[in-house]
Design a protein around this motif. Structure first.
Motif, PDB file in Angstrom:
ATOM      1  N   PRO A   1       0.698  -1.244   0.058  1.00  0.00           N
ATOM      2  CA  PRO A   1       0.071  -0.206  -0.230  1.00  0.00           C
ATOM      3  C   PRO A   1       0.851   1.120  -0.150  1.00  0.00           C
ATOM      4  N   LEU A   2       2.141   1.002   0.207  1.00  0.00           N
ATOM      5  CA  LEU A   2       2.948   2.240   0.364  1.00  0.00           C
ATOM      6  C   LEU A   2       3.549   2.747  -1.104  1.00  0.00           C
ATOM      7  N   LEU A   3       3.395   4.130  -1.301  1.00  0.00           N
ATOM      8  CA  LEU A   3       4.001   4.590  -2.252  1.00  0.00           C
ATOM      9  C   LEU A   3       5.406   5.179  -2.044  1.00  0.00           C
ATOM     10  N   MET A   4       6.489   4.745  -2.626  1.00  0.00           N
ATOM     11  CA  MET A   4       7.856   5.202  -2.086  1.00  0.00           C
ATOM     12  C   MET A   4       8.327   6.598  -2.899  1.00  0.00           C
ATOM     13  N   ALA A   5       8.959   7.265  -2.174  1.00  0.00           N
ATOM     14  CA  ALA A   5       9.570   8.634  -2.638  1.00  0.00           C
ATOM     15  C   ALA A   5      11.064   8.965  -2.380  1.00  0.00           C
ATOM     16  N   TYR A   6      11.679   9.722  -3.220  1.00  0.00           N
ATOM     17  CA  TYR A   6      12.932  10.101  -2.853  1.00  0.00           C
ATOM     18  C   TYR A   6      12.834  11.319  -2.126  1.00  0.00           C
ATOM     19  N   ASP A   7      13.805  11.333  -0.955  1.00  0.00           N
ATOM     20  CA  ASP A   7      13.796  12.559  -0.069  1.00  0.00           C
ATOM     21  C   ASP A   7      15.266  12.823   0.231  1.00  0.00           C
ATOM     22  N   GLN A   8      15.305  14.098  -0.266  1.00  0.00           N
ATOM     23  CA  GLN A   8      16.714  14.680  -0.407  1.00  0.00           C
ATOM     24  C   GLN A   8      17.562  14.433   0.956  1.00  0.00           C
ATOM     25  N   LYS A   9      16.763  14.559   2.213  1.00  0.00           N
ATOM     26  CA  LYS A   9      17.480  14.199   3.564  1.00  0.00           C
ATOM     27  C   LYS A   9      18.413  13.078   3.362  1.00  0.00           C
ATOM     28  N   PHE A  10      17.764  11.831   2.792  1.00  0.00           N
ATOM     29  CA  PHE A  10      18.316  10.470   2.824  1.00  0.00           C
ATOM     30  C   PHE A  10      19.000  10.137   1.634  1.00  0.00           C
ATOM     31  N   SER A  11      19.204  11.015   0.628  1.00  0.00           N
ATOM     32  CA  SER A  11      19.903  10.946  -0.588  1.00  0.00           C
ATOM     33  C   SER A  11      20.022  12.449  -0.883  1.00  0.00           C
TER      34      SER A  11
END
Length: 204
Positions: free
Chosen positions: A125-135
Motif C-alpha cells: 500500500p505504500l508509495l515510495m519517494a525520494y527524499d533529499q534528506k536521505f539521498s
C-alpha cells in the motif's frame, strides 16, 4: 469495521490496536490486531465474538495483494481473491485467531508527459519517494533506477520523524538511492518526489 446483523462484519482497517464494534442485537465484538502493517504484511487478528451463533466476518483483500494467505486457528482458508472481500462464516469463539498475510510485492504506475514519463513505485500500500534528506543529491539529476531491486532497510537511528518504511534501490549506473514512504517524505522540510526515473518502466 462496518457491520450489520444481516451482512455481518466488514473488516476494512488493518493496523496495530484494538477495535470494538457493536452490531444490533448482539454484544460488542472486539478485534485485537498485532502487526507492523503497512511496513509488513503479516497481520494477526484475535476475535472476541459478540454472539455464539454462526456469523460472517468479511476481510478486505486489497487489489494489489496478488498472493494473499489467510488462516483461522492455523487452518488455511481457500478462495482468497485480490480486490474483494473474503467471507469467513463460522461459530466464532473467544480466542479464535485469523492470520492474514498480504503480498507486499512491488508494483508500478507509469506517468505521462506531465511527469516526464516517470514512474511511481509502490510496495504493497505504500508509495515510495525520494527524499533529499536521505539521498543528498541534486533533485534535477536523479539517476535512473532499477526499481525491482528495492530492499527494505532500517532507517538511521535518532530521527525525530522516522519513516514508516525505508528502502534501498540500485541505480542503472551501479550506485544506490534510498527511498522512503511518501507519507514520511519531506517531514524534515527537504525536497521530495514520488515520480522517479525508472529503467524499463512497466506499463500501468
Amino acid at each position: 469495521v462496518l457491520g450489520s446483523a444481516e451482512q455481518g462484519l466488514h473488516l476494512n482497517y488493518y493496523g496495530p490496536g484494538v477495535i470494538e464494534v457493536r452490531v444490533e442485537g448482539h454484544a460488542p465484538w472486539t478485534f485485537r490486531q498485532t502487526t507492523a502493517y503497512p511496513a509488513d504484511g503479516a497481520i494477526r487478528i484475535e476475535v472476541e465474538p459478540g454472539t455464539d451463533a454462526p456469523f460472517p466476518i468479511r476481510l478486505r483483500v486489497p487489489a494489489w495483494s496478488k498472493e494473499t494467505a489467510v488462516s483461522i486457528n492455523g487452518e488455511p482458508v481457500s478462495g482468497v481473491a485480490p480486490g474483494s472481500y473474503l467471507t469467513l462464516e463460522r461459530k466464532w469463539g473467544r480466542g479464535d485467531v485469523i492470520e492474514l498475510t498480504l503480498d507486499l510485492a512491488l508494483w508500478f504506475l507509469s506517468g505521462d508527459e506531465h511527469v516526464e514519463h516517470r514512474t511511481s513505485i509502490f510496495r504493497g500500500p505504500l508509495l515510495m519517494a525520494y527524499d533529499q534528506k536521505f539521498s543528498p543529491i541534486d533533485p534535477d539529476s536523479l539517476p535512473e533506477l532499477n526499481a525491482a531491486t528495492l530492499t527494505p532497510i532500517a532507517p538511521p537511528s535518532g530521527l525525530r520523524f522516522a519513516p514508516i518504511l525505508m528502502g534501498r534501490v540500485q541505480t542503472v549506473s551501479g550506485g544506490e538511492l534510498d527511498l522512503v514512504d511518501y507519507a514520511s517524505a519531506g517531514a524534515c522540510g527537504t525536497y521530495y518526489a514520488s515520480w522517479l526515473p525508472v529503467a524499463d518502466a512497466p506499463l500501468g
